[in-house]
Scaffold this motif. Structure first.
Motif, PDB file in Angstrom:
ATOM      1  N   ALA A 159       0.840  -1.191   0.000  1.00 49.02           N
ATOM      2  CA  ALA A 159       0.000   0.000   0.000  1.00 49.02           C
ATOM      3  C   ALA A 159       0.874   1.239   0.000  1.00 49.02           C
ATOM      4  N   LEU A 160       0.284   2.323  -0.469  1.00 47.72           N
ATOM      5  CA  LEU A 160       0.885   3.655  -0.394  1.00 47.72           C
ATOM      6  C   LEU A 160       0.135   4.441   0.665  1.00 47.72           C
ATOM      7  N   LEU A 161       0.851   4.982   1.628  1.00 49.85           N
ATOM      8  CA  LEU A 161       0.247   5.790   2.688  1.00 49.85           C
ATOM      9  C   LEU A 161       0.376   7.265   2.329  1.00 49.85           C
ATOM     10  N   LEU A 162      -0.756   7.968   2.328  1.00 49.62           N
ATOM     11  CA  LEU A 162      -0.785   9.397   2.026  1.00 49.62           C
ATOM     12  C   LEU A 162      -1.735  10.108   2.985  1.00 49.62           C
ATOM     13  N   PRO A 163      -1.531  11.407   3.220  1.00 47.02           N
ATOM     14  CA  PRO A 163      -2.617  12.166   3.840  1.00 47.02           C
ATOM     15  C   PRO A 163      -3.813  12.124   2.883  1.00 47.02           C
ATOM     16  N   THR A 164      -5.021  12.073   3.405  1.00 45.81           N
ATOM     17  CA  THR A 164      -6.174  12.051   2.500  1.00 45.81           C
ATOM     18  C   THR A 164      -6.295  13.363   1.749  1.00 45.81           C
ATOM     19  N   ALA A 165      -6.000  14.454   2.412  1.00 47.09           N
ATOM     20  CA  ALA A 165      -6.036  15.783   1.798  1.00 47.09           C
ATOM     21  C   ALA A 165      -4.879  16.594   2.368  1.00 47.09           C
ATOM     22  N   PRO A 166      -4.488  17.683   1.702  1.00 45.15           N
ATOM     23  CA  PRO A 166      -3.377  18.492   2.214  1.00 45.15           C
ATOM     24  C   PRO A 166      -3.775  19.499   3.280  1.00 45.15           C
ATOM     25  N   GLY A 167      -5.072  19.687   3.482  1.00 41.67           N
ATOM     26  CA  GLY A 167      -5.527  20.644   4.483  1.00 41.67           C
ATOM     27  C   GLY A 167      -7.034  20.675   4.547  1.00 41.67           C
ATOM     28  N   HIS A 168      -7.555  21.387   5.543  1.00 34.75           N
ATOM     29  CA  HIS A 168      -8.996  21.468   5.777  1.00 34.75           C
ATOM     30  C   HIS A 168      -9.408  22.934   5.794  1.00 34.75           C
ATOM     31  N   PRO A 169      -9.875  23.470   4.679  1.00 34.23           N
ATOM     32  CA  PRO A 169     -10.175  24.900   4.603  1.00 34.23           C
ATOM     33  C   PRO A 169     -11.500  25.273   5.257  1.00 34.23           C
ATOM     34  N   THR A 170     -11.632  26.560   5.520  1.00 32.21           N
ATOM     35  CA  THR A 170     -12.891  27.096   6.032  1.00 32.21           C
ATOM     36  C   THR A 170     -13.855  27.320   4.874  1.00 32.21           C
ATOM     37  N   LEU A 171     -15.108  27.494   5.218  1.00 30.76           N
ATOM     38  CA  LEU A 171     -16.111  27.838   4.207  1.00 30.76           C
ATOM     39  C   LEU A 171     -15.743  29.146   3.514  1.00 30.76           C
ATOM     40  N   ALA A 172     -15.243  30.104   4.302  1.00 25.52           N
ATOM     41  CA  ALA A 172     -14.892  31.407   3.742  1.00 25.52           C
ATOM     42  C   ALA A 172     -13.753  31.284   2.742  1.00 25.52           C
ATOM     43  N   ALA A 173     -12.752  30.448   3.032  1.00 21.98           N
ATOM     44  CA  ALA A 173     -11.617  30.286   2.135  1.00 21.98           C
ATOM     45  C   ALA A 173     -12.051  29.667   0.808  1.00 21.98           C
ATOM     46  N   VAL A 174     -12.959  28.695   0.857  1.00 16.73           N
ATOM     47  CA  VAL A 174     -13.442  28.065  -0.370  1.00 16.73           C
ATOM     48  C   VAL A 174     -14.283  29.042  -1.178  1.00 16.73           C
ATOM     49  N   ALA A 175     -15.093  29.846  -0.500  1.00 12.58           N
ATOM     50  CA  ALA A 175     -15.905  30.840  -1.209  1.00 12.58           C
ATOM     51  C   ALA A 175     -15.025  31.853  -1.933  1.00 12.58           C
ATOM     52  N   ALA A 176     -13.862  32.169  -1.352  1.00 16.43           N
ATOM     53  CA  ALA A 176     -12.967  33.156  -1.953  1.00 16.43           C
ATOM     54  C   ALA A 176     -12.239  32.602  -3.179  1.00 16.43           C
ATOM     55  N   ASP A 177     -12.003  31.291  -3.209  1.00 15.60           N
ATOM     56  CA  ASP A 177     -11.270  30.680  -4.324  1.00 15.60           C
ATOM     57  C   ASP A 177     -11.783  29.265  -4.553  1.00 15.60           C
ATOM     58  N   PRO A 178     -12.988  29.129  -5.108  1.00 17.09           N
ATOM     59  CA  PRO A 178     -13.597  27.792  -5.216  1.00 17.09           C
ATOM     60  C   PRO A 178     -12.797  26.823  -6.077  1.00 17.09           C
ATOM     61  N   LEU A 179     -12.229  27.263  -7.191  1.00 24.31           N
ATOM     62  CA  LEU A 179     -11.496  26.351  -8.063  1.00 24.31           C
ATOM     63  C   LEU A 179     -10.137  25.997  -7.480  1.00 24.31           C
ATOM     64  N   GLY A 180      -9.430  26.995  -6.957  1.00 20.25           N
ATOM     65  CA  GLY A 180      -8.116  26.734  -6.377  1.00 20.25           C
ATOM     66  C   GLY A 180      -8.194  25.833  -5.166  1.00 20.25           C
ATOM     67  N   ALA A 181      -9.183  26.085  -4.287  1.00 19.72           N
ATOM     68  CA  ALA A 181      -9.340  25.257  -3.087  1.00 19.72           C
ATOM     69  C   ALA A 181      -9.666  23.825  -3.462  1.00 19.72           C
ATOM     70  N   ASN A 182     -10.538  23.654  -4.450  1.00 22.26           N
ATOM     71  CA  ASN A 182     -10.920  22.302  -4.855  1.00 22.26           C
ATOM     72  C   ASN A 182      -9.736  21.549  -5.456  1.00 22.26           C
ATOM     73  N   ALA A 183      -8.951  22.233  -6.286  1.00 19.80           N
ATOM     74  CA  ALA A 183      -7.802  21.582  -6.913  1.00 19.80           C
ATOM     75  C   ALA A 183      -6.819  21.105  -5.857  1.00 19.80           C
ATOM     76  N   ARG A 184      -6.614  21.900  -4.816  1.00 23.31           N
ATOM     77  CA  ARG A 184      -5.684  21.504  -3.753  1.00 23.31           C
ATOM     78  C   ARG A 184      -6.204  20.270  -3.017  1.00 23.31           C
ATOM     79  N   LEU A 185      -7.516  20.202  -2.780  1.00 20.37           N
ATOM     80  CA  LEU A 185      -8.078  19.095  -2.016  1.00 20.37           C
ATOM     81  C   LEU A 185      -7.889  17.757  -2.716  1.00 20.37           C
ATOM     82  N   GLY A 186      -7.830  17.750  -4.038  1.00 25.85           N
ATOM     83  CA  GLY A 186      -7.709  16.487  -4.772  1.00 25.85           C
ATOM     84  C   GLY A 186      -6.292  16.057  -5.052  1.00 25.85           C
ATOM     85  N   ARG A 187      -5.317  16.728  -4.444  1.00 27.98           N
ATOM     86  CA  ARG A 187      -3.908  16.451  -4.763  1.00 27.98           C
ATOM     87  C   ARG A 187      -3.555  14.980  -4.589  1.00 27.98           C
TER      88      ARG A 187
END
Length: 553
Positions: free
Chosen positions: A350-378
């Motif tokens: 198996a490969l062990l990874l963090p599931t996501a690189p971070g946990h943003p706030t609602l406000a942070a996602v609202a400010a940059d919806p595409l950038g925040a989403n792209a980071r979450l799927g890394r």
């Protein structure tokens, strides 16, 4: 004479009461009528009483709103798209056949396009279970939060780019993403049909595995052979993973150290092929498959429609103009990346990874919806394009918020990944006061789930013990305002074993919080109040079940 409600009915009532108290309407798209669900629960109680084997009896199920449930509209988070299915999707039907009860359909990132849980213009953003100021993760947002808050025991999601894993990590639960094709996607509104998987959420690994066992429809395929010896885990240097939220590097290293302490061999791996492939899912031509799924509907609906999330509509509309030659170029690039990725794993399990690189706030996602989403799927985007299996499990906490890790393996190593993931789930202490005590008839249930004895103590002076007219004889522990101290044993068992123990509990036992003499609270066996009526006897004065049995003999 009024018949006392059975355990399934009581579970249903407790769930509906919790839903009402929680005041989290954004979790649900449609709830089934309460009386309809209770009628189904009474039928299940009667079937159980008649001796029928229903392994998921009483488990309450939440279903992502892009999966068909008979009697409820399938909306995919867009009411204008809604249709009424004639029958359940096979995944829903299989869990129902095993005794699970559907509570309703849950909110999601519209058309399963996103990893944030915020792209739902009609039903609203689904807030995190632990910190409502943070996102819940998507797209299976409502399903994950319903499980995390205890409204449902199991939930179905879908996972194309990580939608069954990122919400698990953000809400401190388990998310199983099976090998593509292992579970039928019939009756699921497609996101990318060639990549979509039905996923499972549960609070424990064992419960998630049990549900997945009922969902599998593909012919059995043997897992790839492995060399003998301890588990071999590929672990990237955190420096190669890119920027992580503060504290997440340390939490990831700690998870790797727990695997090593459990006997696993850690091997350094270059994660570059996995990270490079992750960018192809949205930045490459593969996103065109989202247009093939619902593009014509979105085009026909027009612009500035309240039912449509503008970010989702923009992603899908832009995919219309991707030239065909780019798809072939991206497929060739992906094939090369997959070969490099599998070669880098070598004989690792198996490969062990963090599931996501971070946990943003609602406000942070609202400010940059595409950038925040792209980071979450890394870390999650590459799994399905590589045809691999994955499981996301809690990996601890950082600053009071859940931190999750993910194990990824070759196709058809689903069971292997679960065995490794079990090494990461923390042990749970549980208090027992009766037939599960050492030497008593049900103690074997604890032992069969990997439990070991820790100590003997007593409860705080807030309990009463009742001898119940059951076979085998057992007591019922009841919390009261003023009571006595009752002897209990503390046992430790893997968190993955807790779900199996709960499933095997005989009526009228339930799991609740028990306060010990030192003031700590641990899960423990309590008794349904309805069972403490005719035929039961208050034996608190004996100080415990063993003392009562000794006096009686």
């Amino acid at each position: 004479m009024t018949t006392a409600p059975g355990p399934v009915v009581l579970r249903v009532r407790a769930a509906h009461d919790l839903i009402a108290r929680a005041d989290r309407p954004e979790i649900w798209i449609d709830l089934r009528p309460r009386d309809e669900v209770e009628t189904e629960a009474r039928t299940l109680d009667a079937r159980l009483a008649a001796g029928e084997h229903l392994p998921l009896a009483g488990r309450l199920l939440a279903v992502k709103g892009n999966i068909d449930v008979a009697g409820l509209p399938t909306t995919a988070g867009c009411p204008a798209y809604a249709y009424m299915p004639d029958h359940d999707a096979p995944a829903v039907a299989r869990l129902r056949a095993a005794g699970a009860i559907v509570l309703g359909t849950t909110n999601l990132d519209q058309f399963a396009t996103g990893l944030t849980g915020t792209r739902s213009p009609v039903h609203g953003a689904v807030r995190g279970a632990v910190d409502p100021a943070r996102i819940s993760g998507g797209s299976s947002s409502g399903s994950a939060v319903a499980v995390a808050l205890g409204m449902a025991d199991l939930a179905l999601g879908t996972d194309t780019a990580g939608s069954g894993r990122v919400p698990a990590a953000f809400n401190g639960i388990v998310g199983l993403k099976p090998t593509p094709g292992l579970v039928s996607t019939e009756g699921v509104v497609p996101a990318c049909a060639s990549l979509d998987c039905v996923s499972v959420f549960a609070r424990t690994l064992l419960e998630a595995e049990q549900a997945l066992g009922h969902l599998i429809t593909a012919p059995a395929v043997a897992a790839p052979a492995r060399a003998p010896g301890p588990w071999r885990i590929a672990v990237p240097d955190p420096a190669a993973l890119g920027e992580l939220d503060p504290g997440w590097d340390e939490a990831y290293r700690a998870a790797a150290a727990r695997l090593e302490a459990a006997g696993a061999l850690l091997r350094t791996v270059d994660p570059a092929p996995f990270l490079d492939a992750a960018t192809l899912l949205y930045d490459g031509a593969f996103v065109a498959e989202r247009y093939a799924a619902v593009g014509e509907f979105i085009e026909a609906l027009g612009t500035d429609v309240p039912d449509l999330d503008p970010t989702v509509a923009g992603i899908i509309r832009r995919a219309r103009d991707i030239p065909a030659h780019r798809l072939f170029t991206d497929r060739a690039r992906l094939a090369g990346l997959r070969s490099r990725a599998l070669a880098s794993l070598g004989d690792a399990d198996a490969l062990l990874l963090p599931t996501a690189p971070g946990h943003p706030t609602l406000a942070a996602v609202a400010a940059d919806p595409l950038g925040a989403n792209a980071r979450l799927g890394r870390f999650t985007n590459s799994t399905n394009v590589f045809g691999m299996a994955a499981v996301a499990v809690p990996g601890g906490t950082v600053s009071g918020l859940p931190f999750g890790v993910m194990l990824i393996g070759r196709a058809h190593t689903d069971e292997r990944l679960a065995r490794i993931a079990a090494l990461l789930t923390p042990a749970t202490c549980i208090a027992v006061a009766g037939a599960h005590l050492t030497g008593q008839p049900l103690n074997s249930q604890l032992l069969s789930h990997g439990a070991h004895f820790v100590r003997t103590t007593t409860t705080a002076p807030r309990y009463r013990l009742h001898a119940l007219p059951t076979n085998p004889p057992k007591p019922g522990l009841e919390r009261v305002t003023r009571g006595g101290r009752v002897e209990v044993e503390i046992w430790e068992l893997p968190a993955s074993g807790l779900g199996g123990l709960v499933a095997a509990l005989p009526q009228p036992m339930v799991i609740g919080k028990v306060e010990l003499a030192d003031g700590t609270l641990v899960p423990g066996f309590l008794c349904e109040p309805a069972a403490l009526g005719d035929g039961s006897r208050d034996i608190t004065a004996y100080g415990g079940w063993r003392a009562y049995l000794a006096a009686k003999s």
